[in-house]
Design a protein around this motif. Structure first.
Motif, mmCIF file in Angstrom:
data_model
loop_
_atom_site.group_PDB
_atom_site.id
_atom_site.type_symbol
_atom_site.label_atom_id
_atom_site.label_comp_id
_atom_site.label_asym_id
_atom_site.label_seq_id
_atom_site.Cartn_x
_atom_site.Cartn_y
_atom_site.Cartn_z
ATOM 1 N N ASN A 271 -8.265 32.515 2.099
ATOM 2 C CA ASN A 271 -7.437 31.354 1.798
ATOM 3 C C ASN A 271 -6.306 31.193 2.803
ATOM 4 N N LEU A 272 -5.590 32.328 3.059
ATOM 5 C CA LEU A 272 -4.434 32.244 3.956
ATOM 6 C C LEU A 272 -4.872 31.953 5.386
ATOM 7 N N VAL A 273 -5.953 32.620 5.840
ATOM 8 C CA VAL A 273 -6.393 32.393 7.223
ATOM 9 C C VAL A 273 -6.959 30.975 7.359
ATOM 10 N N ASN A 274 -7.711 30.523 6.358
ATOM 11 C CA ASN A 274 -8.228 29.150 6.404
ATOM 12 C C ASN A 274 -7.094 28.134 6.505
ATOM 13 N N ASN A 275 -6.032 28.349 5.700
ATOM 14 C CA ASN A 275 -4.865 27.460 5.782
ATOM 15 C C ASN A 275 -4.268 27.500 7.175
ATOM 16 N N ALA A 276 -4.122 28.733 7.712
ATOM 17 C CA ALA A 276 -3.525 28.881 9.045
ATOM 18 C C ALA A 276 -4.345 28.097 10.068
ATOM 19 N N ILE A 277 -5.672 28.181 9.958
ATOM 20 C CA ILE A 277 -6.531 27.446 10.902
ATOM 21 C C ILE A 277 -6.347 25.939 10.700
ATOM 22 N N LYS A 278 -6.310 25.560 9.413
ATOM 23 C CA LYS A 278 -6.217 24.137 9.085
ATOM 24 C C LYS A 278 -4.928 23.513 9.644
ATOM 25 N N PHE A 279 -3.816 24.254 9.555
ATOM 26 C CA PHE A 279 -2.525 23.679 9.930
ATOM 27 C C PHE A 279 -2.059 24.088 11.321
ATOM 28 N N THR A 280 -2.987 24.553 12.173
ATOM 29 C CA THR A 280 -2.624 24.928 13.541
ATOM 30 C C THR A 280 -3.500 24.160 14.520
ATOM 31 N N GLU A 281 -2.873 23.511 15.487
ATOM 32 C CA GLU A 281 -3.658 22.749 16.462
ATOM 33 C C GLU A 281 -3.922 23.558 17.719
ATOM 34 N N GLU A 282 -2.952 24.389 18.129
ATOM 35 C CA GLU A 282 -3.227 25.243 19.288
ATOM 36 C C GLU A 282 -2.485 26.568 19.138
ATOM 37 N N GLY A 283 -2.993 27.578 19.860
ATOM 38 C CA GLY A 283 -2.353 28.887 19.802
ATOM 39 C C GLY A 283 -3.245 29.884 19.103
#
Ligand code: ADP
Length: 525
Positions: A271-283
């Motif tokens: 859940n946390l990693v999916n959110n991180a991917i969802k709300f990150t465009e680069e990096g």
């Protein structure tokens, strides 16, 4: 018709008739009030129990039973506990006042009292009591509404899951048939849309189950590093599609083999990693692990951190994040979708694991979501990491004659196609009664039994088959009966085994799970 205004009922207790007359006269000025009197403690208690009063005015010095003793008795009785008591007392020294409050009074009025003071204090406490009653009523109503909502959500999502599983299962089978490229692409769209829909439904179901306290954590031996590596491998694909790097920092010198619920741990991290991917465009996104505390060789508290270089969250938004159905703002829903349940589920699960959850974030720079979880430490020598036992894809070299007991026609088709793919021979019974009849006529190696069915359910069918086996003297060579369940609750498993079932598998079938059940029971044959 206007609702009749409720009258304020006051009980005045005093051994002097003149005082009671005076109180009745003064309080008689209050709108819609009724004053009932009692001239001794015992009568007061009896009347207080028989009627619902809004307030009791209680004299302290009375023969036989004094006001303190009466008050204590009232406060110890569930029927009268909530009624506020005001003492009328000539003993207004600090010690006696303290004694009055200790006995459970809300206030006191010194004797001789002024009419104005009596009226003001009584009116104030009556108002307070009425407000309190309204608050308690509103709280009860809100709780009842929340319970009803949780039950409704759980039922609805269960109802939606069943046909959804039918759709996804059929798509899975369809994908294995010859298709041209265009058809394959369309099927893949149905598949991924179906899966996202199922994730949302599962979130709602999970959340309502956790809310209603209907989730039990497993106690399984597993290796934290293996679980984290597997998750990262899976999520690497998702991050890669957005051009994001996914890194993991695992210290070498901390305990790795633990006892706990690896599935629920994975659920939080995914859940946390999916959110991180969802709300990150680069990096990049980093998952790191730290040992927070260790209690000898018994248990340890681990800290998991998921750091991203994404859009971040403003401070006002951070507070709301872990509440159910909440997202940082409405535009998030429009842009990124989601139910706002993921973090609420993570919070509940980490608390169930004896930990907490939190976030540090700076808008525009990124966020770090962290949580802690406590695990028992397992005996290293004795470890068999559960998820490593099952290889991702297994070859099924066991052929069994299977009796599939299932009432839902779509489920029958999906399950039959699936079992055929695994090379199994399948016959179908449409309900428990039909299964019982078929079993009496022919031998099957394994019976896959749905639980909820019309005519005769799976548990009753199993019990009937077991009784029949006993009568026939088949005790040595009992049939293998495996429950199929879409969504089991704590306690269900015990019910299945108690009814005489050997095992259970989830529905829709998971290839590895089914193969391992076939292998397990083939051996015992
Ligand atoms: P949802 O299903 O809506 O993503 P969550 O409970 O997982 O539900 O998240 C709630 C909200 O928290 C998200 O809608 C988003 O606004 C915010 N959020 C969660 N993770 C991050 C993150 N890594 N970066 C920025 N915002 C986040």
């Amino acid at each position: 018709m206007a609702e009749e205004k409720k009258k304020t009922r006051i009980l005045a207790v005093d051994d002097m008739k003149v005082n009671l007359d005076l109180i009745s006269q003064v309080l008689g000025q209050m709108e819609d009030s009724i004053v009932v009197t009692a001239s001794d403690g015992k009568t007061a208690i009896r009347k207080a129990k028989a009627n619902q009063f809004d307030l009791i005015l209680l004299d302290v010095m009375m023969p036989e039973m004094d006001g303190f003793a009466v008050c204590k008795t009232l406060k110890n009785d569930t029927m009268t506990r909530e009624v506020p008591v005001i003492f009328l007392t000539a003993l207004s020294d600090p010690q006696n006042i303290q004694k009055a409050f200790h006995a459970g009074a809300v206030d006191y009025i010194s004797k001789p009292f002024s009419r104005e003071e009596l009226l003001s204090r009584v009116s104030l406490h009556v108002r307070l009591k009425q407000n309190m009653d309204e608050l308690i009523k509103a709280k009860k109503e809100a709780e009842a509404a929340a319970d009803a909502k949780a039950i409704f959500l759980a039922n609805m999502s269960h109802e939606i899951r069943t046909p959804m599983n039918g759709i996804i299962g059929t798509v899975d089978i369809l994908k294995r048939t010859p298709l041209n490229e265009e058809q394959y692409e369309y099927i893949s769209i149905i598949e991924s849309s179906g899966e996202s829909l199922l994730t949302i439904i599962n979130d709602i179901l999970d959340y309502s189950k956790i809310e209603a306290g209907r989730v039990d954590l497993e106690h399984i031996r597993f290796s934290i590093s293996n679980e984290l590596t597997n998750i990262m491998r899976m999520l690497q694909v998702v991050a890669g599609k957005k051009g994001l790097k996914l890194e993991m920092n695992l210290p070498k010198d901390i305990p790795d083999k633990v006892i706990g619920d690896p599935v629920r741990l994975k659920q939080i991290i995914i859940n946390l990693v999916n959110n991180a991917i969802k709300f990150t465009e680069e990096g990049k996104i980093t998952l790191s692990l730290q040992l927070k505390e260790q209690n000898k060789l018994k248990d340890a508290l681990f800290l998991f951190r998921v750091t991203d270089t994404g859009i971040g969250i403003p401070e006002e938004g951070q507070k709301r994040l872990f509440q159910s159905f909440s997202q940082v703002d409405k535009s998030t829903t429009r842009k990124y979708g989601g139910t706002g349940l993921g973090l609420a589920i993570c919070k509940n699960l980490s608390e169930m694991m004896g930990g907490e959850i939190g976030v540090e974030s700076e808008p525009g720079r990124g966020s770090t979501f962290w949580f802690t979880a406590n695990f028992d430490l397992s005996d290293e020598a004795n470890v068999s990491a559960h998820s490593d036992d099952i290889k991702a894809k297994m070859h099924c070299d066991v052929v069994m004659s299977v009796l599939l007991v299932e009432d839902n026609v779509i489920n029958q088709k999906v399950a039959t196609a699936f079992l055929n793919f695994l090379g199994q021979k399948v016959e179908i019974a449409h309900n428990g009664l039909e299964a019982v009849e078929m079993v009496k006529k022919k031998h099957y190696d394994i019976i896959l039994m749905d639980v909820q069915m019309p005519v005769m359910d799976g548990l009753e069918a199993t019990e009937t088959i077991r009784r029949w086996e006993e009568r026939e003297g088949n005790n040595q060579d009992k049939l293998i009966i495996v429950a199929m369940t879409a969504n089991s609750l704590p306690g269900d498993r015990e019910n299945y085994l108690e009814a005489g079932m050997n095992d259970y598998v989830s529905k829709p079938f998971k290839e590895e799970e089914l193969i391992s059940v076939f292998k397990k029971y083939k051996k015992e044959h």
